[in-house]
Design a protein around this motif. Structure first.
Motif, mmCIF file in Angstrom:
data_model
loop_
_atom_site.group_PDB
_atom_site.id
_atom_site.type_symbol
_atom_site.label_atom_id
_atom_site.label_comp_id
_atom_site.label_asym_id
_atom_site.label_seq_id
_atom_site.Cartn_x
_atom_site.Cartn_y
_atom_site.Cartn_z
ATOM 1 N N VAL A 139 0.937 -0.989 0.168
ATOM 2 C CA VAL A 139 -0.120 0.050 0.062
ATOM 3 C C VAL A 139 0.683 0.964 -0.115
ATOM 4 C CG1 VAL A 139 -1.818 -1.390 1.026
ATOM 5 C CG2 VAL A 139 0.467 0.009 2.583
ATOM 6 N N PRO A 140 -0.077 2.337 -0.456
ATOM 7 C CA PRO A 140 1.222 3.966 -0.017
ATOM 8 C C PRO A 140 1.625 4.316 1.130
ATOM 9 C CG PRO A 140 -0.513 3.567 -2.123
ATOM 10 C CD PRO A 140 -0.669 2.422 -1.157
ATOM 11 N N LEU A 141 2.677 4.331 1.559
ATOM 12 C CA LEU A 141 2.955 4.922 2.473
ATOM 13 C C LEU A 141 2.454 5.808 3.250
ATOM 14 C CD1 LEU A 141 5.782 4.949 3.919
ATOM 15 C CD2 LEU A 141 6.721 7.435 3.213
ATOM 16 N N GLU A 142 1.160 6.481 2.935
ATOM 17 C CA GLU A 142 0.358 6.808 3.752
ATOM 18 C C GLU A 142 -0.493 6.410 4.294
ATOM 19 O OE1 GLU A 142 -0.481 8.532 -0.600
ATOM 20 O OE2 GLU A 142 0.766 7.594 1.094
ATOM 21 N N GLY A 143 -0.725 4.966 4.280
ATOM 22 C CA GLY A 143 -1.384 3.818 4.806
ATOM 23 C C GLY A 143 -1.492 3.880 6.312
ATOM 24 N N LEU A 144 0.119 3.974 6.639
ATOM 25 C CA LEU A 144 0.644 4.523 7.775
ATOM 26 C C LEU A 144 -0.598 4.764 8.765
ATOM 27 C CD1 LEU A 144 3.899 4.592 8.307
ATOM 28 C CD2 LEU A 144 3.302 2.651 8.619
ATOM 29 N N GLU A 145 -0.872 5.934 8.293
ATOM 30 C CA GLU A 145 -2.146 7.051 8.798
ATOM 31 C C GLU A 145 -3.291 6.212 8.878
ATOM 32 O OE1 GLU A 145 -1.514 9.347 10.413
ATOM 33 O OE2 GLU A 145 0.875 9.520 9.642
ATOM 34 N N ARG A 146 -3.767 5.130 8.498
ATOM 35 C CA ARG A 146 -5.087 4.388 8.063
ATOM 36 C C ARG A 146 -5.019 3.277 9.031
ATOM 37 N NH1 ARG A 146 -7.584 4.003 2.032
ATOM 38 N NH2 ARG A 146 -9.117 3.394 3.519
ATOM 39 N N LEU A 147 -3.803 2.950 9.615
ATOM 40 C CA LEU A 147 -3.609 1.891 10.528
ATOM 41 C C LEU A 147 -3.699 2.393 12.238
ATOM 42 C CD1 LEU A 147 -0.525 0.017 9.448
ATOM 43 C CD2 LEU A 147 -2.670 -0.967 9.431
ATOM 44 N N GLY A 148 -3.754 4.393 11.914
ATOM 45 C CA GLY A 148 -4.052 4.907 13.705
ATOM 46 C C GLY A 148 -5.764 4.859 13.533
ATOM 47 N N GLU A 149 -6.224 4.441 12.895
ATOM 48 C CA GLU A 149 -7.818 4.963 13.101
ATOM 49 C C GLU A 149 -8.023 3.302 13.768
ATOM 50 O OE1 GLU A 149 -9.628 6.946 11.766
ATOM 51 O OE2 GLU A 149 -7.289 8.398 11.154
ATOM 52 N N PRO A 150 -10.056 3.903 14.853
ATOM 53 C CA PRO A 150 -9.757 2.896 15.588
ATOM 54 C C PRO A 150 -10.478 1.752 14.958
ATOM 55 C CG PRO A 150 -11.327 5.133 15.987
ATOM 56 C CD PRO A 150 -9.930 5.260 15.191
ATOM 57 N N ALA A 151 -11.069 2.098 13.755
ATOM 58 C CA ALA A 151 -11.635 0.799 13.003
ATOM 59 C C ALA A 151 -11.218 0.333 11.265
ATOM 60 C CB ALA A 151 -13.122 1.829 13.101
ATOM 61 N N ALA A 152 -11.177 -0.442 10.803
ATOM 62 C CA ALA A 152 -10.792 -0.614 9.405
ATOM 63 C C ALA A 152 -11.393 -0.472 8.622
ATOM 64 C CB ALA A 152 -10.842 -2.475 9.466
ATOM 65 N N ASP A 153 -10.934 -0.134 7.210
ATOM 66 C CA ASP A 153 -12.406 0.420 5.958
ATOM 67 C C ASP A 153 -11.917 -1.050 5.298
ATOM 68 O OD1 ASP A 153 -13.251 1.341 4.523
ATOM 69 O OD2 ASP A 153 -11.697 3.042 3.641
ATOM 70 N N PRO A 154 -13.205 -1.763 5.113
ATOM 71 C CA PRO A 154 -13.221 -2.691 4.114
ATOM 72 C C PRO A 154 -13.017 -2.566 2.548
ATOM 73 C CG PRO A 154 -15.525 -2.367 6.055
ATOM 74 C CD PRO A 154 -14.759 -1.876 5.800
ATOM 75 N N SER A 155 -12.958 -1.465 2.478
ATOM 76 C CA SER A 155 -12.473 -0.982 1.058
ATOM 77 C C SER A 155 -11.213 -0.496 0.944
ATOM 78 C CB SER A 155 -13.746 0.459 0.576
ATOM 79 O OG SER A 155 -13.159 1.265 1.154
ATOM 80 N N TRP A 156 -10.434 -1.101 1.875
ATOM 81 C CA TRP A 156 -8.990 -0.340 1.524
ATOM 82 C C TRP A 156 -8.404 -2.016 0.835
ATOM 83 C CZ3 TRP A 156 -4.872 -0.346 5.739
ATOM 84 C CH2 TRP A 156 -3.337 0.330 5.981
ATOM 85 N N ALA A 157 -6.964 -1.776 0.535
ATOM 86 C CA ALA A 157 -6.290 -2.926 0.221
ATOM 87 C C ALA A 157 -5.702 -3.614 2.034
ATOM 88 C CB ALA A 157 -5.256 -2.309 -0.920
ATOM 89 N N GLY A 158 -5.581 -2.698 2.795
ATOM 90 C CA GLY A 158 -4.862 -3.390 3.635
ATOM 91 C C GLY A 158 -6.242 -3.541 5.347
ATOM 92 N N TYR A 159 -6.868 -3.778 4.272
ATOM 93 C CA TYR A 159 -8.041 -4.439 5.606
ATOM 94 C C TYR A 159 -7.800 -5.062 6.510
ATOM 95 C CZ TYR A 159 -12.779 -5.908 7.449
ATOM 96 O OH TYR A 159 -14.185 -6.433 7.727
ATOM 97 N N TRP A 160 -7.592 -6.451 5.320
ATOM 98 C CA TRP A 160 -7.706 -7.474 6.552
ATOM 99 C C TRP A 160 -6.515 -7.536 7.625
ATOM 100 C CZ3 TRP A 160 -2.271 -10.120 6.939
ATOM 101 C CH2 TRP A 160 -1.666 -9.184 5.634
ATOM 102 N N PHE A 161 -5.142 -6.794 6.750
ATOM 103 C CA PHE A 161 -4.252 -6.771 7.968
ATOM 104 C C PHE A 161 -5.117 -6.108 9.603
ATOM 105 C CE2 PHE A 161 0.279 -4.578 10.364
ATOM 106 C CZ PHE A 161 -0.096 -5.614 9.785
#
Length: 244
Positions: free
Chosen positions: A109-131
């Protein structure tokens, strides 16, 4: 390695094997020269011999250090994020290992995906959702960063592909937040390097030749556990490097 498209790769191998050696740096240099004469360079490598790259990994852990203590399934499944050099893509990785099976899942995933991993809920539409979903479910957070420079050579044997890597300039950094600072931190195993031999089922003849030629003995070496020791965690958490 910049410019990678987003991908999700899964790999399952039976009887996958890996042995490690903690060696003096001069011995590592000799083995590197030998490997360059006997094996092909990693296609992703750079440098004069096309076989080197910088690696930075963020290792995930629970507040109770369940991964360190290898508690139940935490001892078999490990989660980390890896970045190569200053690439703008990162790799979300899960490795699951038993005595007979190695299963890996790896998503870029793009580097900015690190910010998404700090969210309290996972986004099913994101490629890194499973992780993201799994680290949330398992109560995992990034604890330390380990960075090093790697030489990687590839080959083949009757039972499958083989791979030799040598890690040098290993460093560790405490990392309660998600960030990447390549080449930064406390030095690990100064004056030494880590040799890793990967193969399927039986030790290949080429690797037997290597071990006999240089009279080296494998051991159980974990970069993560070495990192915890260098950061001087409490005695109950200090790593026993006899465990992988």
């Amino acid at each position: 390695m910049a410019g990678h498209p987003v991908f999700d790769r899964r790999e399952t191998r039976s009887h996958a094997r890996e042995i490690k050696f903690l060696l003096a740096a001069d011995m590592g240099q000799q083995i590197q020269d030998w490997a360059r004469s006997m094996l092909e360079p990693d296609p992703s490598g750079v440098g004069p011999c096309g076989d080197q790259y910088a690696t930075t990994s963020l290792y995930y852990e629970t507040p109770g250090f369940d991964v360190f203590h290898q508690k139940e399934s935490y001892g078999r499944a490990k989660y980390r994020i890896r970045r190569y050099g200053l690439d703008e893509y990162i790799f979300l990785e899960r490795k699951f290992r038993t005595d007979r099976l190695l299963a890996k899942r790896r998503t870029s995933v793009p580097l900015e995906g690190l910010e998404r991993l700090g969210e309290p809920a996972a986004d099913p539409s994101w490629a890194g959702y499973w992780f993201h979903r799994r680290v949330l479910t398992r109560g995992l957070k990034p604890l330390v960063q380990v960075s090093y420079e790697r030489t990687a050579r590839l080959g083949s044997a009757p039972t499958g592909p083989i791979r030799l890597t040598i890690g040098t300039n290993l460093r560790v950094l405490p990392l309660p937040d998600r960030a990447f600072l390549p080449g930064t931190g406390l030095p690990l195993v100064e004056g030494k390097c880590i040799l890793e031999l990967k193969y399927v089922q039986d030790l290949p003849a080429l690797f037997k030749q290597l071990i006999e030629r240089y009279a080296i003995s494998p051991g159980r070496v974990s970069k993560y556990r070495l990192g915890l020791g260098a950061l001087d965690y409490s005695p109950s958490l200090r790593p026993d490097t006899s465990h992988a």
